[in-house]
Design a protein around this motif. Structure first.
Motif, short mmCIF file in Angstrom:
data_model
loop_
_atom_site.label_atom_id
_atom_site.label_comp_id
_atom_site.label_asym_id
_atom_site.label_seq_id
_atom_site.Cartn_x
_atom_site.Cartn_y
_atom_site.Cartn_z
N GLY A 100 7.41 13.36 -7.83
CA GLY A 100 6.71 12.73 -6.71
C GLY A 100 6.17 11.36 -7.08
O GLY A 100 6.24 10.42 -6.29
N ARG A 101 5.63 11.26 -8.30
CA ARG A 101 5.09 9.97 -8.74
C ARG A 101 6.21 8.94 -8.87
O ARG A 101 6.06 7.79 -8.47
N TRP A 102 7.36 9.36 -9.43
CA TRP A 102 8.50 8.44 -9.57
C TRP A 102 9.01 8.01 -8.19
O TRP A 102 9.37 6.86 -8.00
N THR A 103 9.03 8.96 -7.25
CA THR A 103 9.46 8.62 -5.88
C THR A 103 8.54 7.56 -5.29
O THR A 103 9.00 6.59 -4.69
N SER A 104 7.23 7.75 -5.48
CA SER A 104 6.27 6.79 -4.94
C SER A 104 6.43 5.42 -5.58
O SER A 104 6.33 4.39 -4.90
N VAL A 105 6.67 5.41 -6.88
CA VAL A 105 6.87 4.13 -7.58
C VAL A 105 8.08 3.40 -7.00
O VAL A 105 8.03 2.20 -6.69
N PHE A 106 9.19 4.14 -6.82
CA PHE A 106 10.39 3.50 -6.26
C PHE A 106 10.15 3.10 -4.80
O PHE A 106 10.71 2.11 -4.34
N GLY A 107 9.33 3.86 -4.09
CA GLY A 107 8.97 3.48 -2.73
C GLY A 107 8.22 2.16 -2.71
O GLY A 107 8.50 1.29 -1.89
N LEU A 108 7.29 1.99 -3.65
CA LEU A 108 6.54 0.73 -3.75
C LEU A 108 7.47 -0.43 -4.14
O LEU A 108 7.35 -1.53 -3.60
N VAL A 109 8.38 -0.14 -5.07
CA VAL A 109 9.35 -1.17 -5.47
C VAL A 109 10.21 -1.57 -4.26
O VAL A 109 10.51 -2.75 -4.05
N LEU A 110 10.56 -0.58 -3.45
CA LEU A 110 11.37 -0.85 -2.25
C LEU A 110 10.61 -1.75 -1.28
O LEU A 110 11.19 -2.72 -0.75
N VAL A 111 9.35 -1.46 -1.06
CA VAL A 111 8.55 -2.29 -0.15
C VAL A 111 8.47 -3.72 -0.70
O VAL A 111 8.66 -4.70 0.05
N ALA A 112 8.24 -3.83 -2.02
CA ALA A 112 8.19 -5.16 -2.65
C ALA A 112 9.53 -5.88 -2.49
O ALA A 112 9.57 -7.08 -2.19
N ALA A 113 10.64 -5.13 -2.66
CA ALA A 113 11.97 -5.73 -2.54
C ALA A 113 12.24 -6.17 -1.10
O ALA A 113 12.87 -7.21 -0.88
N LEU A 114 11.74 -5.39 -0.14
CA LEU A 114 11.93 -5.76 1.27
C LEU A 114 11.17 -7.04 1.60
O LEU A 114 11.72 -7.94 2.26
N GLY A 154 12.64 16.18 -4.92
CA GLY A 154 11.26 16.68 -4.99
C GLY A 154 10.94 17.64 -3.85
O GLY A 154 10.33 18.68 -4.07
N ILE A 155 11.38 17.28 -2.65
CA ILE A 155 11.09 18.12 -1.48
C ILE A 155 11.89 19.42 -1.54
O ILE A 155 11.36 20.51 -1.28
N LEU A 156 13.16 19.32 -1.93
CA LEU A 156 14.03 20.51 -1.92
C LEU A 156 13.77 21.45 -3.09
O LEU A 156 13.77 22.67 -2.93
N HIS A 157 13.58 20.89 -4.28
CA HIS A 157 13.53 21.73 -5.49
C HIS A 157 12.14 21.92 -6.08
O HIS A 157 11.91 22.88 -6.80
N ALA A 170 2.85 10.45 0.55
CA ALA A 170 3.50 9.32 -0.13
C ALA A 170 4.98 9.59 -0.35
O ALA A 170 5.82 8.70 -0.17
N VAL A 171 5.30 10.83 -0.73
CA VAL A 171 6.70 11.17 -1.00
C VAL A 171 7.51 11.18 0.30
O VAL A 171 8.63 10.66 0.35
N TRP A 172 6.95 11.78 1.34
CA TRP A 172 7.65 11.79 2.63
C TRP A 172 7.92 10.37 3.11
O TRP A 172 9.02 10.04 3.56
N THR A 173 6.89 9.51 2.99
CA THR A 173 7.03 8.12 3.45
C THR A 173 8.12 7.40 2.67
O THR A 173 8.99 6.73 3.26
N ALA A 174 8.06 7.52 1.33
CA ALA A 174 9.05 6.84 0.48
C ALA A 174 10.45 7.36 0.76
O ALA A 174 11.41 6.59 0.81
N THR A 175 10.57 8.68 0.98
CA THR A 175 11.89 9.27 1.23
C THR A 175 12.46 8.78 2.56
O THR A 175 13.64 8.40 2.63
N VAL A 176 11.64 8.78 3.59
CA VAL A 176 12.12 8.35 4.92
C VAL A 176 12.47 6.87 4.91
O VAL A 176 13.53 6.46 5.38
#
Lengths: 151, 107
Positions: free
Chosen positions: B12-26, B67-70, B77-83
């Motif tokens: 979940g933490r890694w997902t959130s980090v990549f979500g933040l990186v994605l927002v920064a990249a956008l 993370g959600i499935l397994h 935060a995870v739902w937001t980053a995933t969507v």
């Protein structure tokens, strides 16, 4: 070669094994290869340097496992590890379908899942290790190539 | 892990980090996209801005999905980053497919 009791107990884990030293040596050769290829403009040396980098990465991870006395196996045993294999396969197929950006994205996801499985979920599969390092080195090869050989 | 805002598992933490990186990249992509219109801009990075955004998007989407499935990760935060990752990845893949149909190669 096991862990020497007289070696630095609080120091980095990697150079405590012979494999660790080999990984460091091969890594230095790879870095030197990149510098030489940038200076001479030789693309063959550049490619060879990244093959060395791949070998260095594999040896480095194996050294880390060995320094912790952890057994390795071939097939993945964690869900994250299995997803790494799937994402790598998807990226490979997408590359052949000429969908390069999507393939690169799948490869990057394979690197991320592979790293997570190795560092956080105790995955010790050789298949995951290689399929994680291959796209990582491949992506780095292309990214650094833009600087070493500018258009 | 229901009802929490922040993730509690490593995935979940890694997902959130990549979500933040994605927002920064956008955000960075928007800025670079404006610069891309200049005729003599830097040659390699700017045309590939879409590809750069797809990478953290793919990582956030797949890590979130795993993370959600397994691992029963259900934090906001995870739902937001995933969507968000899924949307960016879908948009990029659609653009890639369109390019393949129109020009015979993706990108």
């Amino acid at each position: 070669m096991g862990i020497s009791p007289t070696s630095h107990p609080s120091g980095p884990r990697l150079p405590r094994t012979a494999l660790g030293w080999w990984a460091a040596a091969v890594g230095i050769v790879a870095a030197a290869g990149v510098v030489v290829s940038a200076a001479t403009g030789n693309a063959a040396v550049y490619t060879l340097a990244f093959l060395f980098a791949l070998v260095s990465g594999v040896l480095g991870f194996l050294a880390m496992f060995r320094s912790r006395s952890e057994a390795t196996y071939f097939l993945p045993r964690t869900p994250v590890g299995r997803w790494t294999v799937g994402l790598f396969a998807a990226g490979f197929v997408l590359l052949f379908l000429r969908l390069a950006p999507t393939a690169f994205a799948a490869a990057f996801a394979a690197v991320a899942t592979g790293l997570l499985s190795m560092l956080r979920y105790g995955e010790r599969s050789l298949l995951v290790l290689v399929l994680m390092l291959l796209p990582a080195v491949f992506l780095l090869y292309f990214f650094l190539g833009e600087f070493v050989f500018p258009h | 892990m229901t009802g929490s805002v922040l993730p509690r598992s490593p995935i979940g933490r890694w997902t959130s980090v990549f979500g933040l990186v994605l927002v920064a990249a956008l955000v960075l992509g928007l800025a670079l996209g404006l610069a891309r219109r200049a005729p003599d801009g830097p040659p390699f990075m700017l045309p590939g801005a879409g590809v750069i955004e797809m990478m953290p998007a793919a990582a956030a989407f797949f890590l979130g999905l795993i993370g959600i499935l397994h691992y029963r990760e259900r934090s906001f935060a995870v739902w937001t980053a995933t969507v968000l990752g899924g949307l960016v990845l879908a948009a990029g893949t659609a653009q890639d497919l369109l390019s393949l149909i129109q020009f015979g190669t993706g990108g």
